[in-house]
Design a protein around this motif. Structure first.
Motif, short mmCIF file in Angstrom:
data_model
loop_
_atom_site.label_atom_id
_atom_site.label_comp_id
_atom_site.label_asym_id
_atom_site.label_seq_id
_atom_site.Cartn_x
_atom_site.Cartn_y
_atom_site.Cartn_z
N ASN A 156 -4.57 -0.90 22.29
CA ASN A 156 -3.42 0.02 22.17
C ASN A 156 -3.89 1.47 22.09
N LEU A 157 -3.44 2.26 23.07
CA LEU A 157 -3.76 3.68 23.08
C LEU A 157 -2.95 4.38 21.98
N ILE A 158 -3.64 5.11 21.11
CA ILE A 158 -2.98 5.86 20.04
C ILE A 158 -2.71 7.29 20.50
N ILE A 159 -3.75 7.94 21.02
CA ILE A 159 -3.62 9.34 21.45
C ILE A 159 -4.70 9.65 22.46
N GLN A 160 -4.41 10.55 23.38
CA GLN A 160 -5.43 11.05 24.29
C GLN A 160 -5.19 12.54 24.51
N ALA A 161 -6.28 13.23 24.81
CA ALA A 161 -6.22 14.67 25.06
C ALA A 161 -7.36 15.04 25.98
N GLU A 162 -7.21 16.16 26.64
CA GLU A 162 -8.23 16.57 27.60
C GLU A 162 -8.29 18.08 27.71
N SER B 117 -0.62 12.19 17.08
CA SER B 117 -0.22 10.86 17.54
C SER B 117 1.01 10.40 16.75
N PRO B 118 1.64 9.33 17.21
CA PRO B 118 2.65 8.69 16.36
C PRO B 118 1.97 8.20 15.08
N VAL B 119 2.75 8.03 14.02
CA VAL B 119 2.21 7.59 12.73
C VAL B 119 1.68 6.16 12.86
#
Length: 179
Positions: free
Chosen positions: A115-121, A138-140
């Motif tokens: 499960n992907l929680i958060i991504q950034a680039e 991210s969502p809680v």
């Protein structure tokens, strides 16, 4: 003149008497000290350094892209959010005069299993259109969290050019915020 001096003395005497019985003259000060401890809401139990030795642990999507895993182990009495604040050069040394600023894409993602929680680039070269900006929470993630492993992946890529040889040292700054 005597009357004027007498009146002045009377007025001065009343002023002194008022000052003596003023509330300000009766005021006192006190210091109230507070002490205590607040335990950390989030504990980072362990981190593993994302290391790539040329073959193991590498996801080669193409010769232009590498993906390197690491692990972040956490405990939290409450739920929390993850924020990828920055992805920065931490001493990268590359061949052919290339530097960190030549990378088209440097990204990070945090996963809980699949499960992907958060991504950034980010795009150090400015040759890549950012889809997932840095600094978004991210969502809680529901707590409590007890000694749980989260996977942190670093992706480095170029639009056209093959990635240069060298030593890649990149830091991903993650903020964990209790909810």
């Amino acid at each position: 003149m005597k009357i004027l001096i007498g009146r002045l003395a009377l007025v001065s005497g009343i002023a002194v008497l008022c000052a003596v019985i003023s509330d300000k003259a009766l005021a006192q000060s006190a210091n109230v000290d507070f002490t205590g401890s607040i335990p950390p809401a989030v504990t980072i139990n362990a981190t593993s350094t994302g290391t790539w030795n040329g073959t193991s642990g590498l996801d080669f999507s193409s010769p232009n892209l590498i993906r390197i895993p690491a692990t972040l182990t956490l405990s939290s009495a409450a739920g929390l959010t993850f924020t990828i604040n920055s992805i920065t050069d931490n001493g990268t040394s590359l061949s052919g005069g290339k530097t960190y600023s030549n990378f088209d894409l440097v990204g990070a993602e945090i996963k809980d299993g699949n499960n992907l929680i958060i991504q950034a680039e980010t795009s150090p070269s400015a040759n890549y259109s950012i889809v997932h900006p840095l600094g978004i929470a991210s969502p809680v993630q529901t707590g409590p969290i007890s000694n749980k492993d989260y996977q942190v992946y670093l992706t480095v890529g170029n639009n056209v050019n093959i990635l240069p040889t060298g030593t890649y040292n990149i830091r991903v700054k993650i903020t964990l915020t209790p909810q």
